[in-house]
Design a protein around this motif. Structure first.
Motif, PDB file in Angstrom:
ATOM      1  N   MET A   1       0.844  -1.178   0.000  1.00 12.87           N
ATOM      2  CA  MET A   1       0.000   0.000   0.000  1.00 12.87           C
ATOM      3  C   MET A   1       0.885   1.235   0.000  1.00 12.87           C
ATOM      4  O   MET A   1       1.873   1.291   0.710  1.00 12.87           O
ATOM      5  CB  MET A   1      -0.909  -0.029   1.223  1.00 12.87           C
ATOM      6  CG  MET A   1      -1.837   1.136   1.359  1.00 12.87           C
ATOM      7  SD  MET A   1      -3.105   1.333   0.106  1.00 12.87           S
ATOM      8  CE  MET A   1      -4.293   0.129   0.597  1.00 12.87           C
ATOM      9  N   LEU A   2       0.496   2.209  -0.739  1.00 17.07           N
ATOM     10  CA  LEU A   2       1.274   3.435  -0.858  1.00 17.07           C
ATOM     11  C   LEU A   2       0.973   4.472   0.218  1.00 17.07           C
ATOM     12  O   LEU A   2       1.743   5.408   0.408  1.00 17.07           O
ATOM     13  CB  LEU A   2       1.018   4.076  -2.235  1.00 17.07           C
ATOM     14  CG  LEU A   2       1.419   3.230  -3.441  1.00 17.07           C
ATOM     15  CD1 LEU A   2       1.004   3.928  -4.726  1.00 17.07           C
ATOM     16  CD2 LEU A   2       2.909   2.969  -3.431  1.00 17.07           C
ATOM     17  N   ILE A   3      -0.119   4.333   0.946  1.00 16.63           N
ATOM     18  CA  ILE A   3      -0.505   5.329   1.948  1.00 16.63           C
ATOM     19  C   ILE A   3       0.508   5.336   3.087  1.00 16.63           C
ATOM     20  O   ILE A   3       0.854   4.292   3.636  1.00 16.63           O
ATOM     21  CB  ILE A   3      -1.921   5.046   2.468  1.00 16.63           C
ATOM     22  CG1 ILE A   3      -2.928   5.206   1.326  1.00 16.63           C
ATOM     23  CG2 ILE A   3      -2.264   5.970   3.640  1.00 16.63           C
ATOM     24  CD1 ILE A   3      -4.322   4.753   1.669  1.00 16.63           C
ATOM     25  N   LYS A   4       0.951   6.532   3.452  1.00 18.14           N
ATOM     26  CA  LYS A   4       1.957   6.698   4.509  1.00 18.14           C
ATOM     27  C   LYS A   4       1.393   7.320   5.779  1.00 18.14           C
ATOM     28  O   LYS A   4       2.060   7.360   6.792  1.00 18.14           O
ATOM     29  CB  LYS A   4       3.111   7.584   4.008  1.00 18.14           C
ATOM     30  CG  LYS A   4       3.782   7.072   2.769  1.00 18.14           C
ATOM     31  CD  LYS A   4       4.497   5.775   3.036  1.00 18.14           C
ATOM     32  CE  LYS A   4       5.218   5.342   1.777  1.00 18.14           C
ATOM     33  NZ  LYS A   4       5.426   3.932   1.689  1.00 18.14           N
ATOM     34  N   GLY A   5       0.191   7.878   5.698  1.00 19.04           N
ATOM     35  CA  GLY A   5      -0.383   8.514   6.877  1.00 19.04           C
ATOM     36  C   GLY A   5      -1.470   9.481   6.463  1.00 19.04           C
ATOM     37  O   GLY A   5      -1.729   9.671   5.273  1.00 19.04           O
ATOM     38  N   LEU A   6      -2.087  10.097   7.428  1.00 18.58           N
ATOM     39  CA  LEU A   6      -3.110  11.093   7.182  1.00 18.58           C
ATOM     40  C   LEU A   6      -2.441  12.457   7.149  1.00 18.58           C
ATOM     41  O   LEU A   6      -1.801  12.858   8.119  1.00 18.58           O
ATOM     42  CB  LEU A   6      -4.170  11.054   8.288  1.00 18.58           C
ATOM     43  CG  LEU A   6      -5.315  12.047   8.171  1.00 18.58           C
ATOM     44  CD1 LEU A   6      -6.144  11.759   6.923  1.00 18.58           C
ATOM     45  CD2 LEU A   6      -6.179  11.993   9.412  1.00 18.58           C
ATOM     46  N   TYR A   7      -2.582  13.188   6.051  1.00 18.87           N
ATOM     47  CA  TYR A   7      -1.904  14.471   5.914  1.00 18.87           C
ATOM     48  C   TYR A   7      -2.743  15.636   6.425  1.00 18.87           C
ATOM     49  O   TYR A   7      -2.201  16.550   7.028  1.00 18.87           O
ATOM     50  CB  TYR A   7      -1.515  14.731   4.457  1.00 18.87           C
ATOM     51  CG  TYR A   7      -0.564  15.903   4.334  1.00 18.87           C
ATOM     52  CD1 TYR A   7       0.801  15.740   4.566  1.00 18.87           C
ATOM     53  CD2 TYR A   7      -1.022  17.168   4.033  1.00 18.87           C
ATOM     54  CE1 TYR A   7       1.669  16.804   4.486  1.00 18.87           C
ATOM     55  CE2 TYR A   7      -0.163  18.248   3.952  1.00 18.87           C
ATOM     56  CZ  TYR A   7       1.193  18.063   4.178  1.00 18.87           C
ATOM     57  OH  TYR A   7       2.050  19.129   4.105  1.00 18.87           O
ATOM     58  N   GLU A   8      -4.058  15.626   6.154  1.00 18.03           N
ATOM     59  CA  GLU A   8      -4.837  16.775   6.591  1.00 18.03           C
ATOM     60  C   GLU A   8      -6.241  16.390   7.016  1.00 18.03           C
ATOM     61  O   GLU A   8      -6.787  15.392   6.580  1.00 18.03           O
ATOM     62  CB  GLU A   8      -4.897  17.852   5.511  1.00 18.03           C
ATOM     63  CG  GLU A   8      -5.614  17.435   4.254  1.00 18.03           C
ATOM     64  CD  GLU A   8      -5.515  18.491   3.148  1.00 18.03           C
ATOM     65  OE1 GLU A   8      -4.563  19.285   3.137  1.00 18.03           O
ATOM     66  OE2 GLU A   8      -6.409  18.501   2.293  1.00 18.03           O
ATOM     67  N   ALA A   9      -6.770  17.238   7.894  1.00 17.35           N
ATOM     68  CA  ALA A   9      -8.157  17.170   8.314  1.00 17.35           C
ATOM     69  C   ALA A   9      -8.650  18.610   8.337  1.00 17.35           C
ATOM     70  O   ALA A   9      -7.851  19.545   8.396  1.00 17.35           O
ATOM     71  CB  ALA A   9      -8.263  16.528   9.693  1.00 17.35           C
ATOM     72  N   HIS A  10      -9.977  18.796   8.297  1.00 18.36           N
ATOM     73  CA  HIS A  10     -10.546  20.133   8.217  1.00 18.36           C
ATOM     74  C   HIS A  10     -11.700  20.288   9.188  1.00 18.36           C
ATOM     75  O   HIS A  10     -12.447  19.344   9.435  1.00 18.36           O
ATOM     76  CB  HIS A  10     -11.068  20.396   6.792  1.00 18.36           C
ATOM     77  CG  HIS A  10     -10.009  20.268   5.761  1.00 18.36           C
ATOM     78  ND1 HIS A  10      -9.272  21.326   5.324  1.00 18.36           N
ATOM     79  CD2 HIS A  10      -9.548  19.191   5.078  1.00 18.36           C
ATOM     80  CE1 HIS A  10      -8.403  20.910   4.402  1.00 18.36           C
ATOM     81  NE2 HIS A  10      -8.558  19.617   4.249  1.00 18.36           N
ATOM     82  N   LEU A  11     -11.849  21.508   9.725  1.00 15.39           N
ATOM     83  CA  LEU A  11     -12.956  21.843  10.600  1.00 15.39           C
ATOM     84  C   LEU A  11     -13.546  23.180  10.183  1.00 15.39           C
ATOM     85  O   LEU A  11     -12.811  24.086   9.770  1.00 15.39           O
ATOM     86  CB  LEU A  11     -12.490  21.947  12.062  1.00 15.39           C
ATOM     87  CG  LEU A  11     -12.056  20.650  12.731  1.00 15.39           C
ATOM     88  CD1 LEU A  11     -11.458  20.942  14.102  1.00 15.39           C
ATOM     89  CD2 LEU A  11     -13.218  19.676  12.853  1.00 15.39           C
ATOM     90  N   PRO A  12     -14.868  23.332  10.326  1.00 13.62           N
ATOM     91  CA  PRO A  12     -15.495  24.627  10.054  1.00 13.62           C
ATOM     92  C   PRO A  12     -15.393  25.524  11.291  1.00 13.62           C
ATOM     93  O   PRO A  12     -15.489  25.047  12.424  1.00 13.62           O
ATOM     94  CB  PRO A  12     -16.947  24.253   9.771  1.00 13.62           C
ATOM     95  CG  PRO A  12     -17.183  23.055  10.640  1.00 13.62           C
ATOM     96  CD  PRO A  12     -15.871  22.301  10.651  1.00 13.62           C
ATOM     97  N   VAL A  13     -15.205  26.822  11.060  1.00 15.93           N
ATOM     98  CA  VAL A  13     -15.178  27.791  12.157  1.00 15.93           C
ATOM     99  C   VAL A  13     -15.978  29.023  11.754  1.00 15.93           C
ATOM    100  O   VAL A  13     -16.131  29.317  10.570  1.00 15.93           O
ATOM    101  CB  VAL A  13     -13.732  28.185  12.558  1.00 15.93           C
ATOM    102  CG1 VAL A  13     -12.947  26.958  13.016  1.00 15.93           C
ATOM    103  CG2 VAL A  13     -13.002  28.893  11.433  1.00 15.93           C
ATOM    104  N   SER A  14     -16.473  29.747  12.746  1.00 13.00           N
ATOM    105  CA  SER A  14     -17.280  30.938  12.459  1.00 13.00           C
ATOM    106  C   SER A  14     -16.441  32.204  12.392  1.00 13.00           C
ATOM    107  O   SER A  14     -16.796  33.156  11.703  1.00 13.00           O
ATOM    108  CB  SER A  14     -18.380  31.106  13.500  1.00 13.00           C
ATOM    109  OG  SER A  14     -17.816  31.269  14.788  1.00 13.00           O
ATOM    110  N   ASN A  15     -15.330  32.242  13.126  1.00  9.78           N
ATOM    111  CA  ASN A  15     -14.470  33.406  13.169  1.00  9.78           C
ATOM    112  C   ASN A  15     -13.028  32.916  13.123  1.00  9.78           C
ATOM    113  O   ASN A  15     -12.507  32.406  14.119  1.00  9.78           O
ATOM    114  CB  ASN A  15     -14.744  34.204  14.450  1.00  9.78           C
ATOM    115  CG  ASN A  15     -13.900  35.449  14.557  1.00  9.78           C
ATOM    116  OD1 ASN A  15     -12.688  35.409  14.416  1.00  9.78           O
ATOM    117  ND2 ASN A  15     -14.557  36.561  14.829  1.00  9.78           N
TER     118      ASN A  15
END
Length: 153
Positions: A1-15
């Motif tokens: 498998m070529l996957i090496k890890g999780l690079y990014e995650a995202h969250l919504p914010v109001s300010n």
């Protein structure tokens, strides 16, 4: 498998600016910023967290949508409550465990993890987590980290 890890995650914010100040309290470094988006390094060059200023922050909380877990060392997790409190960050009640009973141990058999939870200014769930046992078959109920350590000496 070529996957090496999780690079990014995202969250919504109001300010975005308010959220930037909050995430700086966690000693995270800004990697990139533009008008409605900021990325913080989780592990420089390996992973980052994106914060998007958006009306999607109105989406009701659910762990599949507005939750991120960040790995820390067990030694740091054992003393993290005091550090969070000093930074003005309140520990959340999770799984019926009030702040004074955290960190808690999650029985994700055959894994066990210790974790503590808090919320960012928009109610996104942030979890600090440390693996205790991997691929080890043992049935047990959720407990405090203190109980786990007494039990497993």
């Amino acid at each position: 498998m070529l996957i090496k890890g999780l690079y990014e995650a995202h969250l919504p914010v109001s300010n975005l600016e308010k959220s930037i100040e909050f995430y700086k309290k966690l000693d995270l470094e800004i990697a990139y910023k533009q008008e409605n988006l900021a990325f913080f390094w989780i592990e420089k060059g390996k992973s980052w967290l994106g914060l998007w200023e958006t009306d999607k922050v109105q989406t009701p909380y659910h762990p599949s949508l507005r939750h991120v877990a960040l790995r820390i060392d067990l030694e740091d997790l054992e003393n993290i409550k005091e550090s969070l409190e000093e930074r003005g960050i309140a520990v959340s009640t999770n799984f019926g465990f009030p702040p004074e009973k955290q960190p808690l141990v999650l029985p994700n058999n055959p894994q066990a993890h210790a974790a503590i939870y808090f919320k960012d200014p928009d109610g996104n769930s942030i979890e600090l987590i440390s693996p205790l046992r991997i691929d080890f078959e043992e049935e047990f109920k959720m407990m405090t980290l203190e109980e786990w350590e007494r039990r497993n000496g």
